[in-house]
Every structure is written in C-alpha cells, then in structure tokens.
Enzyme design. Structure first.
Site, PDB file in Angstrom:
ATOM      1  N   GLU A 158       0.820  -1.219   0.000  1.00  0.00           N
ATOM      2  CA  GLU A 158       0.000   0.000   0.000  1.00  0.00           C
ATOM      3  C   GLU A 158       0.850   1.264   0.000  1.00  0.00           C
ATOM      4  O   GLU A 158       0.537   2.238  -0.696  1.00  0.00           O
ATOM      5  CB  GLU A 158      -0.948   0.012   1.196  1.00  0.00           C
ATOM      6  CG  GLU A 158      -2.077  -1.016   1.111  1.00  0.00           C
ATOM      7  CD  GLU A 158      -1.683  -2.386   1.631  1.00  0.00           C
ATOM      8  OE1 GLU A 158      -0.569  -2.532   2.193  1.00  0.00           O
ATOM      9  OE2 GLU A 158      -2.490  -3.333   1.470  1.00  0.00           O
ATOM     10  N   HIS A 205     -10.750  -3.233  10.618  1.00  0.00           N
ATOM     11  CA  HIS A 205     -11.420  -3.062   9.321  1.00  0.00           C
ATOM     12  C   HIS A 205     -12.647  -2.150   9.419  1.00  0.00           C
ATOM     13  O   HIS A 205     -13.444  -2.109   8.491  1.00  0.00           O
ATOM     14  CB  HIS A 205     -11.880  -4.418   8.762  1.00  0.00           C
ATOM     15  CG  HIS A 205     -10.826  -5.146   7.975  1.00  0.00           C
ATOM     16  ND1 HIS A 205      -9.541  -5.309   8.413  1.00  0.00           N
ATOM     17  CD2 HIS A 205     -10.875  -5.761   6.761  1.00  0.00           C
ATOM     18  CE1 HIS A 205      -8.847  -6.000   7.509  1.00  0.00           C
ATOM     19  NE2 HIS A 205      -9.640  -6.285   6.496  1.00  0.00           N
TER      20      HIS A 205
END
Lengths: 326, 326
Positions: free
Chosen positions: A58, A128
């Site tokens: 990422e 998450h």
C-alpha cells in the site's frame, strides 16, 4: 426509471472518467477482478495498463500514484479497507498533499483515493471498521463522503477532475442505497457544496454519509412533533459553512450526526464553528462514536459504539428542550 | 549553469560547483541568512555529477534531505537554489520549500524529500508514467544508506522490478544514517537488497565521478531499452556534518582520524587531477563568479509576503480558513 445502486454509481463514474480522460487510471488491490465491485468490468474495457492490479504494497503504490500524478496522470487508488489509510497517511498527507505548497505551486498531485466500504460493516472488528474522514479533513486533504448514488457518482467524478488529492469515502452503510435516476441525469457535483435533503424549520441535523438515510428516517418518525432539516455537507473538507449558516439561520438549532470519534471529529468542528458564527437558540449536540473508539467484534458491541437513530432522536428532542432532557 | 555533462571538464565543473556551493551555503548558515541549517553534500559530489551526466534533460530525478548536489547537477540555477535556501520569494520554490524540498519541475527535478525513502515510490510512479506515455525517459531515485531499511523502499524495488520500469536506484552509502554506522544498521548488503528482487546491482567508488558515470550509463541504457531498473551503491564519505547543527553541538560518533582519512578520497581532487592546472583554474574562477552572483541574487531577493503563507496549498486555488479571528 433505473434503480441505480451506490456501487454501480461509483463504477459508472470510474468508467465515464476513464473514457473521458486518457490520463485517468485505476490502481489498487484486486481491481482487475473487482472484488469490491466498483472496478468490475473496467479491466476488460480499458485494459491492464489503465486498471492496474498492485501487489500488497500500500505504501509503495500510494507513493507511486503521487509520482504518476506529478508526471501528468490522474490516478484513482482504491482501498478496500478503510484502516489501510493509516498505513498510507504518510504518502497522502505528508507527500501528496504537501507538494503543491512546498514546491511553490510548481506541482499538483491530482490523485483520488477511493475507500470502498468505510466504517463498520458489522463483524469486521477493530482493524477493518474505521471511518477516518475527520482525520483527513483535519490534515487539510479534500475529503468527501457521499450519501446517495447520484452524489457518489458526481463527487467521485469531480474528485478525479480536481487538481488536488481528494479522499472519497464510500461508507459501508451507504453501499446498499439505491436511487431512481436516469443515467443521463448523472452529473459532476462540486466539492464544498452541501445539500438539504429535507427542509425543516426547528432544528438542523448535519448528517454525514450513510447517516443521512438514518437522519431522514428519524426526521420522519419525529415529524408530528418536530420539523427537522437534514443538511448533508457531502464534502467534509472543504465544508460548506455558508450552506450550514443558511440552514441554522432558519432553524436556530443544531445537531451533528457523525460517524467519527468524538474527540476532534468533524462534529466537534461543526459545533465549534457554530459557537463562533451562529446564533443558536439552544446548546447544540452531537451524536458520534465515543472518544478513541476501537470497534469491538461482537455485533452487539459493534452496534453499541455507532451513532444510531435512537441517539439522534434523543439529541434532537433535548436540543428542542433547550438542552435539557425532555 | 546547466546539467552536468560527461566530459572531463564538465564533471569537474559540477563537482567543484557543488563543493563551493555547499561551502558558501554553510557560511550563510553561520551568518544567519539561511535559517534552519542544511545537510551538506560535501564529499558526495561525484555521485550527483556522475549520475546526472548520464541523463538527458527530460529525465527526472527525486532527491533527499541532502539534495543540493542532485538539484544542481540536474541543472537547476544555483542562484535560485540559494535563494530558496535563504527563504526568498525568488527561490526555486518561492521560499516555500527550503533546503530539504528544492524542486524544479522544468528541469525534471521532482523535488527533494525530507522523509527518508519516501521519494522511492514517487520515482517508480514517474517511471511508470513515462513508459505509459510512450517515452523512453528514465527516473532516478537518490537515497542514502539509511533508506535501505525503510519498508517502502523495498516495496518500491519490488514494483520497479516486477513491472520492469526505467528506474535507477542510486544509493549513496556515506557510512552513516545521521550518527548510526551502516554496519550497525544494515543486515546483509545494500546490493543484496536489489539482487533479491532480480535487480542488477553494483557497488562503485562514489568519490570518482567517472566510476559513477560509467555505472550510470550502463543502468540508463538498460532502462531506456526496457530492461528494467538497476541499483547502484556508491561508496562515499560525508566530509561535513549530518546537519549544520553539528557545527555547534559536536557529536562524538566519528573519530578525528576517521574523518581525516575519509576526506583523503576527495571527488574534487580526484576529478581535478584529470585537468591541466590552467584548465582547472579557469573552471574554478567560473564557478566562483557564478556563486558570487548566486549569493548576491539570493540575498537581494525579497522575503515572501506573510499574507501569502498558505499560497499554493491547493492547486485548485481553494483558500483555507484563517487560524485566528475571522
């Protein structure tokens, strides 16, 4: 009239922008297959050079987008998990966002960061389930949180065309929303312009993202007793202060419904600005996540930390009662 | 001055220019004309000169906190670089970047970067954009031995190798990450990191511009041919402080003997010995004249108007709210 889903609206905005401008490309994890659906079908139509699957790196691919943007391209970087934004905070806030000023205006970094499914999806637990739009607003990165399919289309299109970095948060709680819209009516929506979803006269509810639908439901429930105006800023930064001033100027009361942590969330900023600028008839209120929330796993615990309809209804009635519980 | 050229005289001119530029800049730190200090590049001049002499004007570079040498070798105007260091409106970045962020996009200088390793993915993105546009431009990432322990650099090596991008990873191993010796920071080797990703990696004498130029030419040829990235580890010695604050707060991490012997391999002397005395003296005089003008230009430049402190924050022209009463 077609029923347009929120996800399809994002998908369509990407397809339209890819078709409109050859400088646009999509980058991210599993984007060719389209695991989150927003990129479904795009690889087949535009090819692997414009719909680029990246390895699980990422930080590198977010920095990569800055380099591509500095070279004239308009990357759209998709993140399937909102908490990944913490991992790339450096690349977005400390790099992409700072280039324009630090270079004295030589450079612009037109990258769009698309977060598909931000906030709790119930059952995805602590790492998450964040919804960190206030963090980017605080850092000064343009930040949008569309509530409806038409706005999702219009704000994503505008974010891609904007010359600055823009983070687009598509709330998990809004992905199932559908609108009756003619595709031909889908247009770009300017950043920094809010929208009154429901006019009212007694209290303004500032609702963000998926909470707009909940605010509308609460406004309906309370309609016999209270006239609620639902104001959706659509863009969290830059915020439509004039739009809010017009609404609060009419109602004189304010409640913020915000899926951020209480401390330094956008709700705090709205209340602070209201205290500075607006003539309120009663102390304002906010309904948000608790300070420093880590979303717990078990569904009942997950729900317990989310701002909800009951909390909003209570806050509205309290504000109507001049800050005292009715 | 223009980009470093690959002739005997051209390489000398560049190393001499960088050396004397840094010495003048340190003087201006001492007089208070440069605020915040600098990270002198003294001792590492051969690397910037040798690499940039292997490039074309339209190739791009990214640089580091110790970046003056790269920026000068790629062809930025010394007067405007110095004006930037002095925080003047006439600086490359209009006084918004300073020593650690000098950028000149017109010269392919995508900015020096103050976060160690952060420029690597930006370089990879720029290289991808070049290929995407059908160009054979190459992109160079300069970084130090400290950066080889940053995860994002390793991710960037992977992306560049995976996608066979035209990147030169130029590691300037000057022996220390601030005060930490490379032997106490780096497990394995620096070239081993490149080799792990299948990237051809060599170690060269970073005090000799010709040795650097030779390695850079090979890497550039490879990159332009579409054969992917290369890594060049340049062994050098930092003659001066990590940062000029060391001039006041003496750090005891290098012995006097080590510094003395480190300075014996001097790029300016090494390249200077390849010129006849008269030729060298002529270049030296030109460099002094250029720098006399640069210092005069820098110090004559206007200070930026504080009212424009946040000019260029947004490429789109968005104006942020002020911090005080409004």
């Amino acid at each position: 009239m077609p029923r347009l889903s929120y996800l399809k609206a994002l998908n369509r905005a990407l397809a339209d922008e890819l078709a409109r401008d050859p400088a646009v490309f999509v980058l991210g994890e599993d984007v060719r297959v389209g695991v989150s659906y927003v990129t479904a079908g795009l690889a087949g139509k535009f090819g692997p050079e414009r719909v680029v699957d990246a390895p699980l790196s990422e930080q590198a691919f977010t920095g990569f987008a800055t380099g591509a943007a500095l070279s004239g391209l308009r990357p759209v970087v998709e993140f399937q998990v909102p908490s990944l934004l913490f991992l790339v905070f450096e690349q977005i806030v400390n790099q992409a966002h700072k280039f324009s000023l630090m270079t004295g205006g030589q450079a612009c970094v037109p990258v769009t960061y698309l977060v598909t499914g931000s906030g709790s999806r119930t059952g995805w637990a602590g790492q998450h389930s964040d919804h960190p739009y206030s963090l980017f607003a605080h850092a000064g990165v343009k930040t949008v949180v569309p509530a409806t399919p038409a706005d999702a289309y219009g704000l994503l299109a505008t974010a891609i065309r904007d010359d600055d970095p823009v983070v687009v948060f598509a709330p998990a709680g809004a992905l199932g929303v559908r609108d009756d819209v003619e595709y031909a009516d889908l247009v770009a929506v300017p950043l920094g312009v809010g929208r009154v979803h429901r006019p009212g006269t007694q209290v303004t509810v500032v609702a963000i993202g998926h909470l707009v639908q909940d605010a509308l439901a609460v406004a309906d429930e309370l309609a016999a007793d209270v006239s609620v105006e639902v104001f959706d800023p659509r863009t969290v930064y830059p915020f439509d202060w004039d739009g809010l001033a017009a609404s609060v100027g009419k109602t004189g009361r304010l409640v913020v419904f915000d899926d951020s942590n209480r401390m330094c969330g956008i709700g705090a900023e709205v209340l602070a600005t209201a205290a500075e600028r607006f003539d309120l008839h009663a102390p304002p209120a906010r309904v948000c996540r608790p300070d420093g929330t880590v979303v717990p796993f078990a569904p009942a615990l997950d729900r317990a930390v989310r701002p909800d309809r009951d909390g909003l209804a209570t806050a509205i009635l309290k504000v109507l009662n001049n800050g005292r519980r009715p | 001055m223009a980009r470093a050229t690959d002739t005997r005289v051209g390489l000398y001119r560049t190393v001499r220019l960088i050396r004397r530029f840094e010495q003048r800049a340190v003087d201006l730190v001492d007089t208070g004309d440069i605020v915040g200090g600098i990270h002198p590049y003294t001792g590492q001049e051969a690397i910037a000169a040798g690499v940039c002499a292997a490039l074309r004007d339209d190739d791009v570079i990214t640089s580091t906190h110790r970046g003056h040498g790269h920026v000068l070798a790629k062809g930025a105007d010394p007067a405007r670089v110095l004006a930037e260091l002095a925080g003047r409106d006439t600086g490359l970045n209009r006084g918004r970047g300073g020593s650690m962020h000098a950028a000149d996009f017109a010269m392919g200088i995508l900015g020096a970067n103050a976060i160690v390793g952060a420029n690597a993915p930006i370089t990879v993105g720029a290289a991808w954009a070049a290929r995407h546009s059908g160009s054979d431009r190459v992109a160079v990432s300069f970084f130090g031995d400290g950066a080889v322990n940053q995860g994002v650099l390793l991710e960037s090596l992977n992306l560049a190798a995976l996608w066979r991008l035209p990147v030169l990873f130029v590691c300037e191993n000057n022996g220390y990450a601030t005060t930490l010796p490379v032997g106490e920071a780096v497990a394995g080797t620096i070239t081993g990191r490149g080799e792990a990703f299948g990237i051809p990696s060599v170690t060269v004498d970073g005090a000799d511009p010709v040795a650097v130029l030779t390695a850079a030419r090979t890497a550039v040829r490879r990159a332009r041919a579409g054969d992917g990235p290369s890594l060049i580890e340049c062994l050098a010695y930092r003659f001066d402080a990590h940062h000029t604050w060391e001039h006041r707060a003496r750090m005891r991490y290098r012995s006097d003997e080590e510094v003395h012997s480190g300075r014996l391999r001097d790029p300016v002397t090494i390249q200077g010995a390849r010129l006849a005395d008269a030729e060298r003296e002529r270049v030296d005089a030109e460099v002094e004249s250029t720098l006399d003008e640069a210092v005069a230009f820098a110090l004559a430049g206007p200070h930026p108007d504080p009212g424009g402190a946040l000019d260029h924050l947004y490429a789109s022209g968005l104006r942020p709210r002020q911090g005080g009463d409004h």
